[in-house]
Every structure is written in structure tokens, then in C-alpha cells.
Write an enzyme that holds these catalytic residues in place. Structure first.
Site, PDB file in Angstrom:
ATOM      1  N   ARG A 145       0.863  -1.190   0.000  1.00  0.00           N
ATOM      2  CA  ARG A 145       0.000   0.000   0.000  1.00  0.00           C
ATOM      3  C   ARG A 145       0.891   1.229   0.000  1.00  0.00           C
ATOM      4  NH1 ARG A 145      -2.533  -1.292   5.563  1.00  0.00           N
ATOM      5  NH2 ARG A 145      -0.350  -1.866   5.741  1.00  0.00           N
ATOM      6  N   CYS A 185      -3.761   1.651  -8.608  1.00  0.00           N
ATOM      7  CA  CYS A 185      -4.011   0.203  -8.571  1.00  0.00           C
ATOM      8  C   CYS A 185      -5.481  -0.135  -8.734  1.00  0.00           C
ATOM      9  CB  CYS A 185      -3.462  -0.380  -7.282  1.00  0.00           C
ATOM     10  SG  CYS A 185      -1.680  -0.463  -7.326  1.00  0.00           S
TER      11      CYS A 185
END
Ligand code: UDX
Length: 450
Positions: free
Chosen positions: A155, A279
Site C-alpha cells: 500500500r 491500482c
């Protein structure tokens, strides 16, 4: 084992920096000469917590180097991580041209045995194509390639920590020896046997990571399936927020109780202006396109995408309901990055909101702790402010669009005093409604009673 990283973008730098930090010798290669020169001079081109100190330490100890020539990255490497970008094409499918180009480079420059690891997010069956490309273009050499899929689950904003303390490491292989080589690369992380540059000897207790060995096809699917599922979860929470707004309910109360069920879990149920970044939006699209080509209509994912796009409309409708006319209004925007702790603004909901505000004739005064430089090039018409207080000065409304923790700590009383009209639209449910109203704000958030 000598490791090379091809592609010094966000994933490549975090992978290279972390593998060097746990004791490997790493060569990082990028075809962008300016980027390589910057990296050689110690300039990390992205903001990612801990990455700069980690790379600086590895450079100091001679464990990481940056090169612009693929030959230098390939000739001495035992394992080569491909970390180049796979941006979306017009039709939503992933553009794999950079992977193909790198495969040709590796194939023609290699001698001996090489482990070639796809780290970039790719559609299922890319491993097969990669293997074929390596064979075809490497036929003149004596090189032998083992292809591995090793998806990343990093992340942004906490990727160094995610890399060093993963919950699972997935490796997709054709032959068991390749899995053993991967285990060797990740051994310090699997055994938690390294000096953690993030926690400095005080890592929080956690279970040892799972080392999951699968087929290459499954491994490639795992990445898209995981990201798409998380995106589904967010859209589910956002649609629930719509229901709360219509029927009276508080999304925070609902998702909090839902998340206490371990079968559901509390994460990725935060309602707001939707998911962005490089993403989720592209992965969800690439995944349903891939399914379509395989004859499966993955409607569920298309709905999640539709719900996500609708977030911006809903939020702007709220702003318009409160402001009546946008033309000529001064709007303060707090937060530009797609999430906190990063300067990444790719597919950031904030940018789409700004685009529409400007198109309607509002003037935008924005502040973000990290992402202003990247936004400036795209939106020169925005006034970029030194801090949140400057952006609020004279504003008819303030839109909070990224949940930077430091925004909670602002002197909101002072902000109230600086604004022409104390209208506050919180797109991330960051602030406490009762407190904001007590201070005199007209406060609207997402899925919580007004
Ligand atoms: C994601 C995946 O989490 C990671 O495993 C993968 O490797 C790359 O993609 P990232 O894009 O860095 O990581 O951010 P993430 O924290 O997953 O957030 C994505 C977007 O969803 C952000 O815009 C965030 O604001 C939004 N989000 C997240 C919500 O709107 N609600 C939530 O509950 C969680």
C-alpha cells in the site's frame, strides 16, 4: 544471491530498497536516464515514508546501485525482478509493452541461469508470454530462464513496512527449485532476521508471514482478485452510505459493527469519495476485461466501478445544494493525493473534483502536505497555498478530500473565523460532526446524518 530490479518506479524502488535493507546486493535499472542520475545523486523521486533513509543507508554500505544500461543489470544477476509499469490502454486492458521490451533486453543480455520474476501487476497468462519471449529472443545465447510470478500487495504510504512485514508472500512457479530460490531471497523477511529500519528493533508482534507457492496462473490471479475484492468492499460501504443518507442511519455505526464479525473484518469499509490511485481503478478494469475475454461477464466488478465513479457526482451535488451556484465561488480544497502519506495523485478523486469545480467557474485554493508539486503541472489554474489556513482564507466552502491525520489537528476554530462562509464538506468522514457543528460549521459528510 545478486538481485536486479528493472524499473525504478514506486514498486521497483521499494522492492530494491527493502531487499538491500535485508542484506542483498541489488542493482536497480531504469531506462529514464534523468531518473537514474537523480537516484545516483541520492534523490528519491517519490514521497514514500522511510524509503529515502533506507536507500541512503544501503548506498552507504554499497549494497544498492543504480544503472541506466540493462546489460549492467542483467549480466551478473541471479534473480531479476521486473517492476515496470503496466498502465491501462484505452480499452481498460493492461499495456504490457514495457514488460515485453524488458523481456527482450533480458533475453539478449543474459548468460547462464536466471530467475526472472514478474512483480508488475499483470493479467493472468502473462507468465506464459514472458517465458515465450525469453526463449524466442534468447535463442542465440546459452541462457536458461525460470519464470516466477511474485505479486506485490504494497500500500502506498506504508509500502516499506508492508514489504518487510508482509502477511503473505505469494510465489507462482512452474518448477519447485524456483520456489526454493524465492524462499532464499525472502529468507530474512520470512525468519524476521534483519534490522528493521522502520521500527528499529521494536517491531510490533505479528505472525510470521505465509509463504504461499502456487502455479503461475493462480499467482497472477491472486493479485487481481485481491485488489478487486478490496475495491468491491469499498463500493459496498459507499452504497450503504447512500442508503444511510436516504433512510437515516450512520455509516460509521453500521460498518463498525459489521467489521466486528471476523468473517467480514473492519478494513476497507470506509465510506467517502471513493477509491483512487494507480491500482484499484486500473486493476478492477483490467480484471473484468480479462474475464470478458475468457467469456465471463464479471458484472459485480463493473457495478463496483460504477458506484465508485458516482461518488464524485454525489459529493459535488452536495456541494452545489449547499452553495447553490459554483460560478465565482472560492473553494478551499484540503488534500490532493489519492490517500494520505503519499504524493501520488494518479486517479485521485480530489483531482476529478477540482477539474469539475474549475469547469463550473469556481476558484480553487488548495493545500496538500505532499502532493502539490505533482498537481501544479496538471492544474496551473489552482491557487496553491502554504497551509490549510491560507487555503481557507476568504473561502465560501472547504472540501476535505484526503484524510491526512494532520488535518484532524488543525485549529478548526481559526479556520471557521477565516472563511467567508463556514461550509465544510468532509469527503472522508475525517472529522467529528458534533464537534464541527459546535464550532459553528455547516458540516456535511458521507453517509452520516447532517
Ligand atoms: C492497493 C492495495 O491495498 C495494495 O495491496 C496493492 O498492492 C496496491 O493497491 P494502494 O492503492 O496504495 O494499495 O492504497 P489503498 O490503501 O489500498 O487505498 C486505495 C484507495 O481506496 C484509496 O483511494 C483510499 O482512499 C480508498 N479507500 C481505502 C477507501 O475509500 N475506503 C477504504 O476503506 C479503504
Amino acid at each position: 544471491m545478486r538481485i536486479s530490479i528493472i524499473g525504478c518506479g514506486y514498486v521497483g524502488l521499494v522492492t530494491g530498497g527493502c531487499l538491500a535493507a535485508v542484506g542483498h546486493r541489488v542493482t536497480c535499472m531504469d531506462s529514464d536516464g534523468e531518473r537514474v542520475r537523480g537516484l545516483m545523486g541520492g534523490h528519491i523521486p517519490i514521497y514514500e515514508p522511510h524509503l529515502d533513509e533506507l536507500v541512503a543507508a544501503a548506498r552507504g554500505e554499497g549494497r544498492i546501485e543504480f544503472v541506466g544500461d540493462i546489460r549492467l543489470a542483467v549480466e551478473n544477476a541471479d534473480a531479476i525482478f521486473i517492476c515496470v509499469g503496466t498502465p491501462p490502454l484505452e480499452n481498460g486492458e493492461a499495456d504490457l509493452s514495457a514488460i515485453e521490451m524488458v523481456a527482450r533486453g533480458i533475453a539478449t543480455q543474459s548468460r547462464g541461469s536466471k530467475l526472472v520474476i514478474e512483480k508488475s501487476t499483470v493479467p493472468v497468462r502473462t507468465g506464459e508470454q514472458l517465458r515465450r519471449a525469453l526463449q524466442v529472443y534468447g535463442r542465440a545465447s546459452d541462457a536458461r530462464f525460470q519464470v516466477v510470478s511474485n505479486p506485490e500487495f504494497l500500500r502506498e504510504g506504508s509500502s516499506v513496512c508492508d514489504f518487510l512485514h508482509p502477511d503473505r508472500i505469494v510465489v507462482g512457479v512452474d518448477e519447485p527449485p524456483a520456489a526454493e530460490k524465492m524462499r532464499e531471497i525472502y529468507r530474512p523477511i520470512l525468519e524476521r532476521n534483519f534490522n528493521c529500519p522502520v521500527h528499529r528493533g521494536a517491531c510490533p508482534p505479528s505472525d510470521a508471514p505465509h509463504f504461499v507457492v502456487t502455479s503461475i496462473n493462480s499467482s497472477e490471479l491472486i493479485k487481481h482478485a485481491s485488489n478487486s475484492f478490496l475495491a468491491l468492499k469499498i463500493s459496498y460501504a459507499n452504497q450503504l452510505a447512500d442508503l444511510c443518507e436516504r433512510l437515516g442511519g450512520d455509516i460509521e455505526e453500521v460498518t463498525r459493527a459489521m467489521g466486528m464479525d471476523p468473517r467480514i473484518g473492519p478494513q476497507f469499509l470506509r465510506a467517502g469519495i471513493g477509491f483512487g490511485g494507480f491500482c484499484f481503478p486500473k486493476d478492477i478494469q483490467a480484471f473484468y476485461r480479462l474475464a470478458e475475454r475468457a467469456g465471463v461477464d464479471f458484472m459485480l466488478l463493473k457495478e463496483a466501478e460504477r458506484i465508485n465513479k458516482e461518488r464524485i457526482d454525489h459529493f459535488l451535488e452536495k456541494a452545489k445544494r449547499a452553495l447553490w451556484v459554483l460560478k465565482g465561488k472560492q473553494v478551499a480544497v484540503l488534500g490532493l493525493a489519492f490517500k494520505p502519506h503519499t504524493d501520488d495523485t494518479r486517479f485521485a478523486p480530489a483531482l476529478e473534483i477540482i477539474r469539475r469545480l474549475l469547469a463550473e467557474g469556481a476558484s480553487v485554493h488548495a493545500y496538500d502536505p505532499q502532493a502539490m508539486r505533482k498537481t501544479q503541472a496538471l492544474y496551473p489554474a489552482v491557487h496553491y497555498c502554504l497551509d490549510a489556513y491560507e487555503s481557507a482564507t476568504g473561502a465560501d466552502a472547504l472540501l476535505l478530500l484526503t484524510e491526512w491525520p494532520e488535518f484532524v489537528e488543525l485549529d478548526w476554530k481559526r479556520i471557521h473565523g477565516l472563511m467567508v462562509r463556514p461550509l465544510l464538506l468532509d469527503g472522508r468522514n475525517l472529522l467529528v460532526p458534533a464537534k464541527m457543528r459546535e464550532l459553528g460549521f455547516e458540516y456535511h459528510s458521507v453517509g452520516r446524518p447532517d
